[in-house]
Design an enzyme around this catalytic site. Structure first.
Site, short mmCIF file in Angstrom:
data_model
loop_
_atom_site.label_atom_id
_atom_site.label_comp_id
_atom_site.label_asym_id
_atom_site.label_seq_id
_atom_site.Cartn_x
_atom_site.Cartn_y
_atom_site.Cartn_z
N CYS A 253 -34.09 -37.33 40.41
CA CYS A 253 -34.41 -36.12 41.17
C CYS A 253 -33.77 -36.20 42.54
O CYS A 253 -33.93 -37.19 43.24
CB CYS A 253 -35.93 -35.98 41.31
SG CYS A 253 -36.44 -34.69 42.44
N GLY A 254 -33.05 -35.16 42.93
CA GLY A 254 -32.31 -35.22 44.17
C GLY A 254 -33.06 -34.69 45.37
O GLY A 254 -32.51 -34.67 46.46
#
Length: 281
Positions: A115-116
Site C-alpha cells: 500500500c502506497g
C-alpha cells in the site's frame, strides 16, 4: 552491503495439514514471503513497505521515481542491508539536502502489502495529479491477448505460491520483455518501472500489463513513469479512470482471452468496428 536478492527470492515452506474428502495428510506447502522493507534516503527513514525480497534494486529505483520523483540520475548508490527486522534500502542521492528537508514528512506507518499511502498525513500526498503522458504507440488490440498468454509462463513465484502479483512490460506486438513479481501489486509495478529505468527502456515503445485491479495508485505510478497504456486483468476504480482520462493514459481492464474493456483514450488500441466484424463473419 548485502547483494540484491535474486529474482526467485520470496518463497518459504511451512508444514501444513491438507484435508481432502475428510482425510488429513501432513504436507509441506510453499508460501509467499512478506518482508518489511525500510526505504531510507541518505540515511533518513522515509517509508516501510511489506514486499517480496527479490529485485530490490529495481524496487529502489522504481519507488524513488514514483514516490519521490527521483530518476536514476539522481541516485548515486543503493545499499541493501539485512537487519533483524527485515531489509533496509539506503538510497544515496545526489541531493542529500532534499532528504533532510523532507524528513518531517516521513511516513510513520508501514505500508500493508505494498500500500502506497498508509501513514500519509495530507490529502495531497494521497491523490496526486500526474503530468500528461506522451503519445506512445498505437497497437493492435490483439497485442493485449498475446501478452496475457505469454505472461502466464513468466510468473514462477505465483506458480509456486498462488499469492503473488506480476507486472510486465510488453512491446507493440505483445511480446513480454520484462516481468517483476511481488506480494504487493504496487511493489510489482515499482519493480518493473525500476527494471525499465535501469535497462534504459523507453516507456513510449509499448505497454504495461498487471495481474491485479487497476487502482488509482497504479495509474499514477504508470503515468509518472511515462507509460502511456496500462492493461489490467481485473477492474479499475472510478478514480483510476478519472486520473487516466485527465493525464492521457489509455486504461484497459478485464483483459481476458478475446475480451477487454477500454476505459480511457481508446485511440491507442486498433480494433475493428462492430459492423465490419459482423460483415467479416
Amino acid at each position: 552491503m548485502a547483494a540484491d536478492p535474486v529474482a526467485g527470492a520470496g518463497v518459504a515452506s511451512r508444514a501444513v495439514l491438507e484435508v481432502r474428502a475428510g482425510v488429513a495428510e501432513p504436507k509441506l506447502d510453499l508460501l509467499a514471503e512478506e518482508v518489511p522493507v525500510g526505504v531510507h534516503y541518505d540515511g533518513i527513514p522515509f517509508a516501510v513497505m511489506m514486499a517480496s525480497p527479490g529485485n530490490l534494486l529495481d524496487f529502489a529505483h522504481g519507488f524513488s521515481l514514483t514516490e519521490r520523483g527521483i530518476a536514476c540520475g539522481g541516485i548515486v548508490e543503493v545499499d541493501v542491508r539485512d537487519v533483524l527486522e527485515g531489509i533496509v534500502l539506503d538510497i544515496r542521492t545526489t541531493d542529500p539536502a532534499s532528504a533532510m528537508m523532507s524528513s518531517d514528512q516521513t511516513r510513520l506507518m508501514p505500508g500493508r502489502s505494498g500500500c502506497g499511502i498508509c501513514g500519509s498525513r495530507l490529502l495531497e500526498e494521497v491523490v496526486r495529479q500526474p503530468a500528461a503522458v506522451g503519445e506512445g504507440v498505437v497497437l493492435a488490440a490483439q497485442a493485449l491477448e498475446v501478452a496475457l498468454v505469454a505472461l502466464q509462463d513468466r510468473q514462477p513465484l505465483n506458480a509456486a505460491t498462488g499469492a503473488i502479483h506480476a507486472a510486465a512490460w510488453c512491446n507493440v506486438y505483445g511480446t513480454v520483455v520484462e516481468v517483476r513479481e511481488d506480494v504487493g501489486r504496487h511493489n510489482a509495478l515499482d519493480k518493473l518501472i525500476g527494471a525499465m529505468l535501469r535497462a534504459g527502456i523507453d516507456p513510449a515503445t509499448g505497454f504495461a500489463l498487471v495481474t491485479s485491479r487497476a487502482s488509482y495508485e497504479m495509474v499514477t505510478k504508470a503515468a509518472i513513469a511515462g507509460i502511456p497504456l496500462l492493461a489490467a486483468i481485473s477492474a479499475p476504480t472510478a478514480l483510476a479512470v478519472d486520473l487516466a482520462q485527465s493525464c492521457g493514459l489509455t486504461l484497459a481492464g478485464f483483459v481476458r482471452p478475446g475480451r477487454h474493456v477500454v476505459y480511457s483514450h481508446p485511440w491507442r488500441l486498433r480494433v475493428r468496428p462492430r459492423q465490419a466484424a459482423e460483415h467479416a463473419s
